[in-house]
Structure formats: structure tokens, C-alpha cells
Write an enzyme that holds these catalytic residues in place. Structure first.
Site: not given
Ligand code: HSE
Length: 325
Positions: A146, A198
Site C-alpha cells: 500500500e 488514491t
Molecule cells: N482508506 C483509504 C482511503 C482506502 O480512503 O484513502 C484507499 O483504498
């Protein structure tokens, strides 16, 4: 040896020699669950990535892409590679993993594509290692993927991908994961064919919140968890509200407000942005409602002439699954 990718059969890049091959299916995940930014997520049964792994003589990680996404094969730049390298750091023997990835979850779709790759890789590798590491260790390794994907080690896709069901990440440092439940709900997902990175979707968020908004969000998270555990569907529906993140991010997603309104009118309990988007998810109590929600989503994007994929699926109870070859 023969492998499949997207229903197409071809010869394995592994060749015929070498040891046992482990194959896994790594499910898509919906992070945040509307109000639980970075702390709640759940796994779904469709779509999923397929991955194959075996030991090889060359120490380190060797990656083959079986799909058309052209993702990096250099392990440090590949989310699955980064997760496996983190695992290798805690293995004293000089081990080599050879990994073949067939992604079916499109990168940048908002349903945990990077998490599926990194979680799938470490679960499969752990099987080769006779389950040397705990699930919590695997989450810790996979979070390195991630970091490669979004610059941040969040676990709200990784944890449900490994544990299955709905998962609470009470804390990242130290890691404290609470598997909650596997609700008997239907999930409708629409993925408009645009990409939202993201990292970008995180960079636009406000770094400070008003106390009154934080209080509302805490109430919703607690209400959602209680609703899930008590199977109180009205409470789940009332709690699927996000006053912090959705108002900022939803502007990146065409048709978001209309899809949300029409889905609720069609009978969905509620829903919102899946992870950082652009996918949108809705929860329903029964399949007929979930399919009606799918039709409503489809109609909105038809009107906007926006290509999209939809899924009607259920909550995945097990997370990454070993598959017989
Ligand atoms: N919690 C993270 C975000 C998840 O919302 O940035 C990304 O898939």
C-alpha cells in the site's frame, strides 16, 4: 505447467521444472465503509485476482505479469513485490519467490486492487512456508505494498482481504485488527471507467475537522459497528453517512449524488464511495434490491455516456483463498 488468466489458457512462465505451485484468489475490498475512513473495510466475493507462487533458486522476488495492465515487475516498485520483500526481511534463509499475477481487479478502481495483489502474494507465500507467519504479520508485510501504491501504509483494504468479512483496524501502529462479522448483505458496485489515484484522493482531504463533524462521524462509526453486530439494518442504514471525506472526494466522481439518491430510493440500505473511488458501492438486504440498484447505477452512467462496470456480489467470509490447481 498450464495456467489460466481471464479464462485464457497459456503455458506458465514458471516452466515445467521447480517445486510446488500455490494458487490463490485474492478478493476485492471496499475500504472506509462510508464513515470509517482508514478504519473499516470488507471483502467481497467478486471480483478477485488470481496469483501463483513457487520457490525459485534465485533469492529475492521474481515477478511475471499474466494480464495486460503492464504493472512494474521490479519487486520494489510492484505492490506484491514490496510485500514479499518485507516478508523476506524476516526470513533468515536465502529464499527466492517466483510470482505470476493475473489481475482481474483494475488498478485505480477503488476496490482494493493493490491490496489484493500484496495480500494475495503474502498469503500464498506463507502457505509455501507452512504458515510460518500469523495473519497479523501478513497484514504488516502487505501494508508495504500500500505504501508503494499510495504513499501511505493503510490497512483497511489489506486486513479484510486477509481476514475476510468486515474488519476494524483499531490502530496501525501498533497494528490492532478486529475482525467483526460477515453480514448477510448484497453489495452492488459500479466502477465508472475513470481512474482516481488514491494518493491524489488523499491529498485533497482537509487535515483538520470541526469537533461537531468529528462527533457526528464517531456516532456513525459506532452505530455502524453496532448495527452490523446486532443485524439492525435500519441502524446500518442511518449510520452509512460520512460528513468528513465524502463531501470532498465525491466531486471527483461523476453522477455520485444521483446514484446515491436513486439507490436509496430503490431500497438500498445505503453506501458511498468505495475506498478512495471512483467506484461506488451500495448495501442491500436482498438480491432483487441489489439488482435494482445495479440498474439504477447503469441508467445514470448511460445518461452520462460514461463507460462503467457493475457487480452484484456478497461479502467474502474468508479473504484470500487457496485454490486447487
Ligand atoms: N482508506 C483509504 C482511503 C482506502 O480512503 O484513502 C484507499 O483504498
Amino acid at each position: 505447467m498450464r495456467l489460466f488468466c481471464n479464462n485464457t489458457f497459456f503455458y506458465s512462465p514458471f516452466g515445467n521444472e521447480g517445486g510446488a505451485v500455490i494458487t490463490v484468489h485474492a478478493p476485492a475490498t471496499v475500504a472506509n465503509m462510508v464513515c470509517g475512513f482508514d478504519v473499516l473495510g470488507f471483502a467481497v466475493n467478486e471480483p478477485y485476482d488470481e496469483m501463483h507462487i513457487r520457490f525459485c533458486d534465485k533469492p529475492g522476488v521474481t515477478i511475471h505479469n499474466l494480464d495486460d495492465y503492464d504493472l512494474p515487475t521490479q519487486p520494489e516498485l510492484n505492490v506484491a513485490g514490496a510485500a514479499l520483500l518485507a516478508m523476506l526481511e524476516e526470513i533468515p534463509e536465502p529464499i527466492g519467490f517466483e510470482l505470476a499475477i493475473c489481475k482481474q481487479i483494475k488498478p485505480g478502481s477503488g476496490v482494493g486492487s493493490s491490496a489484493a495483489s500484496s495480500a494475495g502474494a503474502v498469503v500464498a507465500a506463507n502457505r509455501l512456508l507452512n504458515e510460518r507467519f500469523s495473519k497479523q504479520d501478513l497484514v504488516r508485510f502487505a501494508m508495504n505494498g500500500e505504501k508503494v501504491a499510495s504513499g501511505v501504509k493503510h490497512a483497511d483494504n489489506i486486513a479484510p482481504c486477509i481476514y475476510g468479512g468486515v474488519t476494524l483496524i483499531r490502530s496501525i501502529f501498533p497494528l490492532d485488527i478486529v475482525p467483526l462479522t460477515v453480514p448477510q448483505l448484497y453489495v452492488t458496485i459500479v466502477h465508472p471507467q475513470i481512474e482516481v489515484r488514491t494518493a491524489d484522493a488523499r491529498s485533497i482531504l482537509k487535515q483538520q475537522v470541526l469537533l461537531k463533524d468529528a462527533i457526528r462521524q464517531w456516532g456513525n462509526i459506532a452505530g455502524l459497528v453496532a448495527g452490523l453486530l446486532q443485524e439492525d439494518y435500519d441502524l446500518i442504514g442511518r449510520s452509512l453517512e460520512d460528513v468528513l471525506i465524502e463531501p470532498v472526494r465525491s466531486i471527483l466522481i461523476p453522477g455520485f449524488d444521483t446514484i446515491k439518491k436513486n439507490s436509496r430510493e430503490a431500497g438500498a440500505l445505503g453506501g458511498g464511495i468505495s475506498g478512495s473511488g471512483p467506484s461506488i458501492f451500495m448495501l442491500s438486504k436482498d438480491e432483487a434490491t441489489a439488482k435494482e440498484v445495479q440498474a439504477q447505477m447503469h441508467a445514470v452512467y448511460e445518461r452520462l455516456s460514461l463507460d462503467h462496470h457493475t457487480y452484484v456480489t456478497t461479502i467474502n467470509p474468508t479473504g484470500v483463498r487457496l485454490v486447487d490447481q
